[in-house]
Write a protein that holds these residues in place. Structure first.
Motif, PDB file in Angstrom:
ATOM      1  N   HIS A   1       0.818  -1.211   0.000  1.00  0.00           N
ATOM      2  CA  HIS A   1       0.000   0.000   0.000  1.00  0.00           C
ATOM      3  C   HIS A   1       0.854   1.263   0.000  1.00  0.00           C
ATOM      4  CE1 HIS A   1      -3.006  -2.942   1.299  1.00  0.00           C
ATOM      5  NE2 HIS A   1      -3.916  -2.082   0.914  1.00  0.00           N
ATOM      6  N   ALA A   2       2.070   1.160   0.520  1.00  0.00           N
ATOM      7  CA  ALA A   2       2.963   2.313   0.540  1.00  0.00           C
ATOM      8  C   ALA A   2       3.840   2.361  -0.708  1.00  0.00           C
ATOM      9  CB  ALA A   2       3.843   2.270   1.790  1.00  0.00           C
ATOM     10  N   LEU A   3       3.973   1.236  -1.409  1.00  0.00           N
ATOM     11  CA  LEU A   3       4.853   1.175  -2.577  1.00  0.00           C
ATOM     12  C   LEU A   3       4.121   1.533  -3.864  1.00  0.00           C
ATOM     13  CD1 LEU A   3       6.739  -2.148  -1.735  1.00  0.00           C
ATOM     14  CD2 LEU A   3       7.533   0.196  -1.372  1.00  0.00           C
ATOM     15  N   LEU A   4       2.818   1.250  -3.917  1.00  0.00           N
ATOM     16  CA  LEU A   4       2.017   1.556  -5.096  1.00  0.00           C
ATOM     17  C   LEU A   4       1.236   2.837  -4.856  1.00  0.00           C
ATOM     18  CD1 LEU A   4       0.601  -2.002  -5.897  1.00  0.00           C
ATOM     19  CD2 LEU A   4       2.731  -0.960  -6.692  1.00  0.00           C
ATOM     20  N   THR A   5       0.756   3.443  -5.908  1.00  0.00           N
ATOM     21  CA  THR A   5      -0.016   4.677  -5.785  1.00  0.00           C
ATOM     22  C   THR A   5      -1.424   4.457  -6.313  1.00  0.00           C
ATOM     23  OG1 THR A   5      -0.170   6.994  -6.457  1.00  0.00           O
ATOM     24  CG2 THR A   5       0.845   5.482  -8.016  1.00  0.00           C
TER      25      THR A   5
END
Length: 209
Positions: free
Chosen positions: A169-173
């Motif tokens: 969730h923090a790596l993708l936008t």
């Protein structure tokens, strides 16, 4: 047999214009959003899509309606594709959230936002996403299905489809309004074909999204 899933974030709402978090709040599309949806519909008119599903919240349902009218398809609304309920965050800007809930805001750098009063727990969001995808695969094997939904729910769906850890969730936008992400599911094998594609807005003269 490959099933193609197309996840589309809704067009710009009146709260998107104000940079306010929405969750289960139900503001309508802004006029800028209706123009985005028309550009999206013009692009998708050349694609083979068998069915359209949509969140039952207005910003998604209005977007899906504009697309469906262009394609001669009637979208199927379902609460399963709603955005995550954000409880106390709904109606606040990102700056207000960072000031009022600094620990929760910082958690975004490592995974889904947590510790919000009244928010839908992430496990429930994951369960909704999994149930939604399972339904699509069961009801439309070998077909192409578009789902008009919301940034947070689409992100959770992709993280789980691709087998990523919560840090995904923090790596993708989530992408901008009307961004398109495409996935092909063939049995247990899932391929991400494209993510956050909003090429239809490149010549748009409205405000950046």
């Amino acid at each position: 047999m490959s099933t193609h899933l197309i996840f589309i974030r809704h067009a710009q709402s009146t709260w998107n214009e104000l940079r306010r978090w929405q969750g289960h709040a139900d503001p309508p599309l802004a006029e800028s959003g209706r123009e985005q949806a028309r550009l999206l519909a013009r692009r998708l008119a050349t694609w083979r899509i068998d069915h359209i599903y949509t969140s039952d919240l207005r910003r998604a349902a209005e977007t899906a309606g504009i697309v469906g009218e262009q394609m001669g398809l009637t979208p199927t609304p379902s609460a399963i594709w709603r955005e995550r309920g954000f409880g106390a965050l709904e109606g606040l800007t990102s700056e207000e959230i960072a000031a009022q809930f600094p620990e929760a805001w910082a958690a975004r750098m490592f995974g889904p936002i947590t510790g919000i009063p009244g928010a839908e727990v992430q496990e429930a969001v994951i369960a909704r996403a999994r149930a939604g995808v399972a339904g699509l695969l069961q009801n439309h094997p070998g077909q192409t299905v578009a789902v008009v939904s919301h940034g947070g729910l689409i992100l959770t769906t992709l993280v789980n489809l691709l087998g990523l850890p919560p840090s995904g969730h923090a790596l993708l936008t989530v992408g901008g309004n009307t961004a398109i992400s495409r996935v092909v599911v063939d049995g247990e094998h899932v391929r991400l074909m494209s993510m956050n594609d909003a090429a239809h807005l490149e010549l748009w003269l409205g405000e950046p999204v």
